[in-house]
Design an enzyme around this catalytic site. Structure first.
Site, PDB file in Angstrom:
ATOM      1  N   GLY A 146     -38.709 -14.821 -20.446  1.00  8.74           N
ATOM      2  CA  GLY A 146     -38.281 -15.500 -19.234  1.00  8.74           C
ATOM      3  C   GLY A 146     -36.896 -16.100 -19.385  1.00  8.74           C
ATOM      4  O   GLY A 146     -36.310 -16.111 -20.471  1.00  8.74           O
ATOM      5  N   ALA A 175     -45.896 -19.409 -18.989  1.00 10.74           N
ATOM      6  CA  ALA A 175     -46.611 -20.038 -17.877  1.00 10.74           C
ATOM      7  C   ALA A 175     -46.389 -19.219 -16.618  1.00 10.74           C
ATOM      8  O   ALA A 175     -45.413 -18.465 -16.504  1.00 10.74           O
ATOM      9  CB  ALA A 175     -46.122 -21.466 -17.652  1.00 10.74           C
ATOM     10  N   TYR A 206     -50.137 -25.823  -8.693  1.00 11.18           N
ATOM     11  CA  TYR A 206     -49.342 -25.563  -9.899  1.00 11.18           C
ATOM     12  C   TYR A 206     -49.374 -26.772 -10.832  1.00 11.18           C
ATOM     13  O   TYR A 206     -49.629 -26.648 -12.034  1.00 11.18           O
ATOM     14  CB  TYR A 206     -47.902 -25.223  -9.522  1.00 11.18           C
ATOM     15  CG  TYR A 206     -46.964 -25.221 -10.699  1.00 11.18           C
ATOM     16  CD1 TYR A 206     -47.071 -24.259 -11.699  1.00 11.18           C
ATOM     17  CD2 TYR A 206     -45.972 -26.197 -10.837  1.00 11.18           C
ATOM     18  CE1 TYR A 206     -46.225 -24.257 -12.792  1.00 11.18           C
ATOM     19  CE2 TYR A 206     -45.114 -26.196 -11.919  1.00 11.18           C
ATOM     20  CZ  TYR A 206     -45.248 -25.227 -12.893  1.00 11.18           C
ATOM     21  OH  TYR A 206     -44.407 -25.237 -13.989  1.00 11.18           O
ATOM     22  N   LYS A 247     -50.915 -27.111 -14.753  1.00  8.57           N
ATOM     23  CA  LYS A 247     -50.132 -27.566 -15.898  1.00  8.57           C
ATOM     24  C   LYS A 247     -50.770 -28.792 -16.540  1.00  8.57           C
ATOM     25  O   LYS A 247     -50.771 -28.923 -17.768  1.00  8.57           O
ATOM     26  CB  LYS A 247     -48.701 -27.866 -15.477  1.00  8.57           C
ATOM     27  CG  LYS A 247     -47.920 -26.646 -15.029  1.00  8.57           C
ATOM     28  CD  LYS A 247     -47.791 -25.599 -16.119  1.00  8.57           C
ATOM     29  CE  LYS A 247     -46.885 -26.046 -17.249  1.00  8.57           C
ATOM     30  NZ  LYS A 247     -46.715 -24.974 -18.280  1.00  8.57           N
TER      31      LYS A 247
END
Length: 273
Positions: free
Chosen positions: A14, A64, A134, A138
């Site tokens: 990423g 993630a 979201y 997390k």
């Protein structure tokens, strides 16, 4: 002769992961960096990759499912990656570390979305109260990491990253969304902007990676907020990419999500840009 530091990195493909890889070259030039190649939602595959990596000193966990709209559209996938993937990684590490004197230290990259919006800078002592799916995924990943690491005596640093941006971002992140709209905008027309007055701490992915790596290489254990320490409205952020003064038409309601980075500065010993 001491052995080189062995670092296992997830999420290296990423944008943030690529910057972290570069930052590791600067801050840990002699380290051996091993990159995860497994789908963390697959425990067996994750275990095989971790076992092949051999003894580790440090794990930097970035992987993630981040886009908020994707998590909202498929919350099961969000929980599977952000919480389940963290659990699988820790299970794989535990299996690989049987007989190892000291478990590898873990830097777990979390999000400022575990907090609710507030009108003042948010400190690490403030309650976690995520309003988005979201943020909830997390926070569950954080909680699992804390419980599991405590049981095996693994040193853990949870880094809560707030708003990052990068020229290479694509999709529905704020910066690329703004840049696509600005490319078609006219100086004569109003530029509609939801949450224009909302305060954020916009940190470049490169600067965030520097902070993450320095934290990972430190001895700090616990939760720490990451950010630049400079609040900026969404409107100001949009204007910074515009080729002309924008006639911003504020839409929707505003909310603030800005970190107090005093602890970060205490740990790293200086203000961080």
């Amino acid at each position: 002769m001491s052995q080189p530091l062995r670092i296992f990195l997830t999420g290296s493909g990423g944008i943030l992961g690529r910057h972290v890889s570069t930052a590791l070259l600067a801050h840990a030039p002699g380290a051996q960096v091993l990159r995860n190649t497994a789908d963390l939602t697959d425990l067996a595959a994750t275990t095989r990759v971790v076992q092949r990596a051999g003894p580790l000193d440090l794990v930097i966990h970035l992987a993630a499912l981040v886009p908020v709209d994707e998590v909202c559209a498929d919350p099961a996938r969000g929980y599977a990656v952000n919480a389940g993937g963290t659990i699988n990684l820790l299970a794989a590490l535990a299996a690989a570390e049987v007989g190892q004197a000291t478990p590898a230290r873990l830097l777990h990259c979390s999000s400022g979305h575990v907090y609710a919006a507030q009108d003042r800078p948010i400190s690490e002592e403030d309650p976690t109260d995520p309003v988005s799916v979201y943020g909830k995924t997390k926070l569950m990943g954080e909680q699992a990491a804390r419980d599991i690491c405590a049981q095996v005596g693994r040193a853990l640093c949870v880094a809560r990253l707030f708003s990052i941006h990068d020229p290479a971002q694509e999709g529905n992140y704020l910066r690329p969304s703004l840049e696509r709209r600005l490319a078609k905008a006219s100086p004569e027309t109003e530029f509609e902007l939801y949450g224009a007055g909302s305060l954020r701490d916009f940190l470049t992915a490169e600067a965030a990676a520097q902070q993450l790596v320095r934290l990972a290489l430190s001895s700090f254990e616990g939760v720490v907020n990451l950010g630049s320490g400079r609040a900026q409205t969404v409107a100001e952020f949009a204007q910074s990419f515009a080729p002309f003064p924008l006639k911003i038409k504020a839409m929707g309601t505003d909310n603030n999500l800005v970190p107090d980075v005093s602890l970060l500065h205490d740990i790293l010993g200086e203000a961080n840009d």
